[in-house]
Motif scaffolding. Structure first.
Motif, PDB file in Angstrom:
ATOM      1  N   ASP A 134      -3.876   3.563  -0.630  1.00 22.09           N
ATOM      2  CA  ASP A 134      -4.127   3.077  -1.988  1.00 22.09           C
ATOM      3  C   ASP A 134      -3.206   1.904  -2.305  1.00 22.09           C
ATOM      4  OD1 ASP A 134      -6.009   5.028  -2.349  1.00 22.09           O
ATOM      5  OD2 ASP A 134      -4.717   6.343  -3.568  1.00 22.09           O
ATOM      6  N   ASN A 178      -1.160   6.458   1.871  1.00 17.56           N
ATOM      7  CA  ASN A 178      -2.542   6.924   1.989  1.00 17.56           C
ATOM      8  C   ASN A 178      -3.546   5.774   1.940  1.00 17.56           C
ATOM      9  OD1 ASN A 178      -2.524   6.184  -0.691  1.00 17.56           O
ATOM     10  ND2 ASN A 178      -3.392   8.112  -1.463  1.00 17.56           N
ATOM     11  N   SER A 234      -1.879   7.306  -9.710  1.00 19.89           N
ATOM     12  CA  SER A 234      -3.238   7.779  -9.433  1.00 19.89           C
ATOM     13  C   SER A 234      -3.241   9.163  -8.800  1.00 19.89           C
ATOM     14  CB  SER A 234      -3.970   6.787  -8.527  1.00 19.89           C
ATOM     15  OG  SER A 234      -3.293   6.645  -7.289  1.00 19.89           O
ATOM     16  N   LEU A 250       0.836  -1.202   0.000  1.00 15.62           N
ATOM     17  CA  LEU A 250       0.000   0.000   0.000  1.00 15.62           C
ATOM     18  C   LEU A 250       0.867   1.247   0.000  1.00 15.62           C
ATOM     19  CD1 LEU A 250      -2.597  -0.955   2.787  1.00 15.62           C
ATOM     20  CD2 LEU A 250      -2.911  -1.158   0.306  1.00 15.62           C
TER      21      LEU A 250
END
Length: 649
Positions: free
Chosen positions: A192, A190, A256, A187
């Motif tokens: 994500d 944050n 992203s 991960l």
């Protein structure tokens, strides 16, 4: 990870100089040596004069979950492609973890399940058919459009000895394909998911013309593709043989966030807050504060993939910027700093640190590095460099090696905290050869060897003269110049060695040149133009042993535009044969291992250069700090920052 640097032609006049080794070699770095205090005295007083008050009462640690690291400078940028300085790499170790570590002359996977291997099948070399117009790597390791007459290596060929001229008919060439698999469940800080596509994004940023970094590996890549959320596949250009194929995994970046949400271009990322000052990572800590000119604070990342192991041990680390090494050491003693990183000017304080170590006040951490100081013989100088042929006879080179008190220099200048070496790779390297010929300090044996050659002191003036030596006029004095730069380390050991050689009847004149003059391009520069008698400087050795440094093909000449790295002019067919054997082989194979080891054995006997000693780096910690482990090949001394802890309950 740091991508492979672009091979350069000639000298780059800077503290770090990247050199080309032509078609068959890996970049080598010449390091400007600034590792000791500015003095040329070689005698050290037995008294240590403290420059700080070592009697300061040490403060009691009030928060054992917080650690303070003091560094000598502030990071310039935390963006991997923003030319980060060494201070920045310390912060990056907190924000990221890996993707690969580089310890003890090897690589270790961090966020990958394993390093790909030809033996395991997740790396393969396959034949592919190529034709005119295809992009391939030619016999000089250069990406080109295939055209008739071009020298290339067909399938199965690993060296220029078997290269052929392309005649327009499609041929088979070898192509490397390497598969990397990420750990499950990674991960970003944050929350994500970190995916293989984030690594592809890192590749795309590296390839972008607006990214000011080396594109050496990108230019030799056919494709870099994510085949699933955790798998990415690198495919090299046909003809590209990369010994470090298992490192061709690109640093992931958060596509992203940076591209999709913020819309940043490659150019934007050079200065953006989210990349240069507060990058999002997957490592043990996240940046919570940056006060310019003073400190950076990082705090525990709850999404760290090793949190289940109880890592990191600490909740908070504060990085203070203390440019003055004297002040940093004072703060270490007082308890205001827990760690003083190598990114501080502690070298002037080495003797004081050793005294404080005896008093159990602080613990200095001396670590040998992959930089090794050496002196080259001008065995075959440039044709118009006129002087007697002092060094063609190997016995003279061996005698000089025995006359040099290398360990004495280490004890005097580096406080006994380094080691002398006998090869162009350190003894801790996994490919270091056993049974090397060693040349310990033995001036009597050195003198005997000189007299065997015909260098005698018939007139008793303390300097030897030639007597019946082929090619050298009788009465010629054994007198020559030793070139170095003006860096303090080289000035100091050159003076020691000058006296060592005088004790053996050799007159040495020292010439210390400014860096720009010393490393000037050939044919006029003393080093690259092969216009020296003896010349010393430092090479950097990494995972791949640099046997090519002393191959005949690497001699700087007009024919190769003076870009070779074999400044000695050393030529020996048996050495070239063994080095070529290693360079043409796959890592781990018998030819690779034995070729590198045999090359070292020949080098150690023939001595085109004398390896002197390894450089050191210096950090210091308080005695209640745990987990601080430095390494020769890890650039940052905070590489395992997640394991740092204190003994205070």
């Amino acid at each position: 990870m740091t991508r492979k640097p672009l091979r350069s032609l000639g000298a780059v006049l800077a503290l770090v100089m990247l050199l080309s080794s032509c078609a068959t070699s890996t970049p080598v770095t010449i390091i400007e040596t600034v590792v000791v205090e500015r003095t040329v005295e070689v005698e050290r007083s037995a008294e240590v004069t403290p420059q700080v008050d070592s009697t300061v009462d040490q403060e009691v640690r009030t928060d054992p979950s917080t650690l303070v690291v003091c560094m000598g400078e502030e990071p310039n940028s935390l963006y991997m492609y923003g030319n980060p300085n060494l201070a920045a790499t310390n912060i990056q170790e907190a924000v990221y973890d890996g993707p690969l570590d580089n310890r003890t002359f090897g690589y270790q996977p961090v966020i990958l399940k394993k390093l790909p291997s030809l033996d395991d099948g997740d790396a393969v070399i396959r034949p592919v058919t190529v034709q005119a117009g295809d992009i391939v790597v030619d016999a000089n390791n250069t990406p080109v459009e295939l055209t008739e007459g071009m020298q290339v290596r067909s399938a199965g060929c690993r060296s220029n000895d078997c290269a052929i001229a392309f005649d327009g008919v499609p041929i088979e060439m070898d192509q490397m394909v390497v598969t990397f698999e990420l750990l499950e469940g990674l991960l970003w800080s944050n929350g994500d998911p970190l995916t293989a596509d984030d690594s592809v994004y890192g590749f795309e940023l590296n390839a972008d013309p607006d990214t000011p970094t080396s594109r050496y590996s990108v230019e030799r890549t056919t494709s870099y593709e994510a085949t699933s959320a955790t798998v990415v596949v690198w495919t090299g250009l046909p003809g590209y043989f990369d010994e470090l194929y298992y490192t061709n995994f690109w640093q992931p970046f958060p596509r992203s966030l940076w591209q999709d949400e913020l819309g940043y271009s490659a150019s934007d990322l050079l200065d953006a807050e989210e990349s240069a000052r507060r990058p999002m990572g997957w490592g043990p800590f996240v940046i919570t504060q940056w006060v310019a000119g003073d400190h950076i604070t990082v705090e525990k990342n709850p999404n760290y993939f090793r949190a289940g192991e109880g890592l990191p041990h600490l909740d908070t680390i504060i990085f203070h910027f203390i440019p003055d090494g004297n002040e940093a050491l004072a703060k270490l003693i007082s308890g205001e700093c827990d760690v003083v990183s190598q990114v501080a000017s502690l070298t002037d304080q080495a003797e004081l640190l050793l005294k404080l170590e005896q008093e159990a006040v602080v613990e200095p951490i001396f670590t040998t590095t992959a930089m090794w100081e050496h002196v080259d013989f001008g065995i075959n100088p440039a044709p118009d460099y006129d002087r007697p042929d002092f060094f063609e006879d190997v016995r003279v080179r061996q005698a000089i090696a025995m006359c040099l008190d290398r360990q004495g220099a280490v004890d005097t200048i580096l406080h006994g905290r380094s080691v002398t070496i006998d090869s162009y790779i350190p003894p801790t390297h996994p490919l270091y050869a056993e049974g090397l010929t060693t040349w310990s300090h033995d001036p009597e044996a050195g003198v005997a060897l000189l007299e065997e050659v015909g260098w005698v002191d018939a007139d008793g003036d303390g300097v030897r003269e030639a007597s019946d030596i082929e090619g050298i006029a009788n009465g010629t004095q054994l007198e020559f110049t030793w070139h170095t730069t003006t860096t303090p380390l080289q000035e100091q050991y050159a003076q020691i060695f000058q006296q060592n050689l005088a004790d053996c009847g050799i007159k040495v004149n020292l010439e210390h040149l400014p860096t720009a003059d010393y490393y000037a391009d050939g044919p006029n520069g003393p080093l690259f133009g092969r216009r020296f008698d003896m010349a010393s400087f430092a090479w950097f050795t990494d995972v791949l042993p640099p046997c090519y440094l002393y191959m005949q093909a690497e001699i700087p000449t007009d024919e190769n535009d003076w870009t070779g790295v074999n400044h000695t002019g050393f030529e020996l067919a048996s050495y070239d044969e063994q080095c070529s054997r290693a360079l043409a082989a796959l890592p781990g194979s018998e030819d690779y291992v034995e070729g590198h080891k045999e090359s070292q054995r020949i080098f150690a006997e023939q001595l085109p250069a004398i390896p002197l000693f390894l450089h050191t780096k210096l950090a210091a910690i308080r005695t209640d700090v745990e987990g601080f482990i430095t390494d020769s090949t890890e650039s940052s001394d905070l590489w395992n920052i997640e394991a740092f802890n204190t003994t205070v309950p």
